[in-house]
Design an enzyme around this catalytic site. Structure first.
Site, PDB file in Angstrom:
ATOM      1  N   SER A  41       0.856  -1.190   0.000  1.00 27.97           N
ATOM      2  CA  SER A  41       0.000   0.000   0.000  1.00 27.97           C
ATOM      3  C   SER A  41       0.887   1.232   0.000  1.00 27.97           C
ATOM      4  CB  SER A  41      -0.883  -0.003   1.252  1.00 27.97           C
ATOM      5  OG  SER A  41      -1.524   1.233   1.447  1.00 27.97           O
TER       6      SER A  41
ATOM      7  N   TYR B 173      -2.305  -1.183  10.452  1.00 27.38           N
ATOM      8  CA  TYR B 173      -2.332  -1.495   9.022  1.00 27.38           C
ATOM      9  C   TYR B 173      -1.094  -0.957   8.315  1.00 27.38           C
ATOM     10  CZ  TYR B 173      -3.700  -1.433   4.112  1.00 27.38           C
ATOM     11  OH  TYR B 173      -3.716  -1.600   2.749  1.00 27.38           O
TER      12      TYR B 173
END
Length: 261
Positions: A139, A152
């Site tokens: 990401s 995350y």
């Protein structure tokens, strides 16, 4: 004909990666929790592209999940050529309010299962002198700490670092490793990560298909880090010009707004 194993293939980028591979005439092993969604995808791809699709229903947040999937593949004598670790989720929440159970499930899915899959297939490929390709979906959150998305972003930093290391380490074995680092994308990710769904309904955001096709091409070329979108690329390089504390603050403000925290 090459066979790809794709985790988290029931929706979003994982589903679109399965479609991209099927369009090239490749067979598939698709893995996720939702059996019905996987079966629907299986029949659609087999009918449209004349390929073979194997479905494995498995919750990858469970302990030893990767080993269970790997054993089924070996038992069925399926040769995997491309390993695509796409499954993952986040949690848009203040760290102090986060659930330890959910955090541990996130670590298990985003890090442990991904690492286990890489290790199992790398060992298998090298032992049999097979070539292979790995794609780990990271990401843009991997490039700095992200307040309100702390666990995350930390998991994705791990995925990026692991992928960069494996890319170099496995080069002599003819195995490539690509870290796909998308930014916000039109998928179910926001809903599954306790974010306001409106966060990914912006018309300017790329579709899951666009991100998947970009990532698939970069994996095929053996590119180490693949960042789709000019704004995402610019954002991930901002750390070279601004203090990490500043880039983390900006990222955190985006995530704060995503859930009105």
């Amino acid at each position: 004909m090459k066979t790809a194993l794709i985790t988290g293939a029931s929706s979003g980028i994982g589903k679109e990666l399965a479609i991209a591979h099927a369009q090239k005439g490749g067979d598939l092993v698709i893995v996720a929790r939702r059996k019905e969604a996987l079966e629907n995808l299986k029949f659609a791809l087999q009918d449209q592209y004349g390929i073979h699709v194997e479905v494995i229903t498995q919750d990858l947040s469970e302990k030893d999940a990767a080993q269970k999937v790997f054993e089924q593949i070996i038992e069925k004598k399926i040769k995997i050529d491309y390993l695509i670790n796409n499954a993952g989720f986040g949690d848009n929440v203040l760290f102090e309010d986060s659930s330890p159970v959910r955090n541990n499930n996130m670590l298990q899915l985003n890090i442990t299962a991904l690492t286990d899959f890489c290790h199992l297939f790398v060992q298998h490929w090298i032992a049999h002198s097979f070539q292979g390709k790995i794609m780990n979906v990271a990401s843009t959150a991997a490039f700095q700490g992200v307040p309100y998305f702390a666990v995350y972003s930390a998991t994705k930093a791990y995925v990026l670092s692991l992928s960069e290391a494996l890319s170099l380490e496995l080069k002599s074995n003819n195995i490539t490793c690509t870290a796909l680092c998308p930014g916000p994308t039109k998928t179910e990710f926001a809903k599954n990560s306790n974010m306001n769904p409106a966060f990914t309904e912006n018309k300017m955001l790329p579709s899951a298909a666009a991100v998947a096709n970009y990532g698939y091409k970069k994996m095929m070329r053996g590119q180490t880090v693949a960042i789709p979108g000019i704004f995402n690329k610019a954002g991930t390089t901002s750390g070279k010009f601004f203090p990490r504390k500043m880039t983390a603050y900006v990222a955190g403000q985006v995530m704060k707004k995503a859930n009105d925290l």
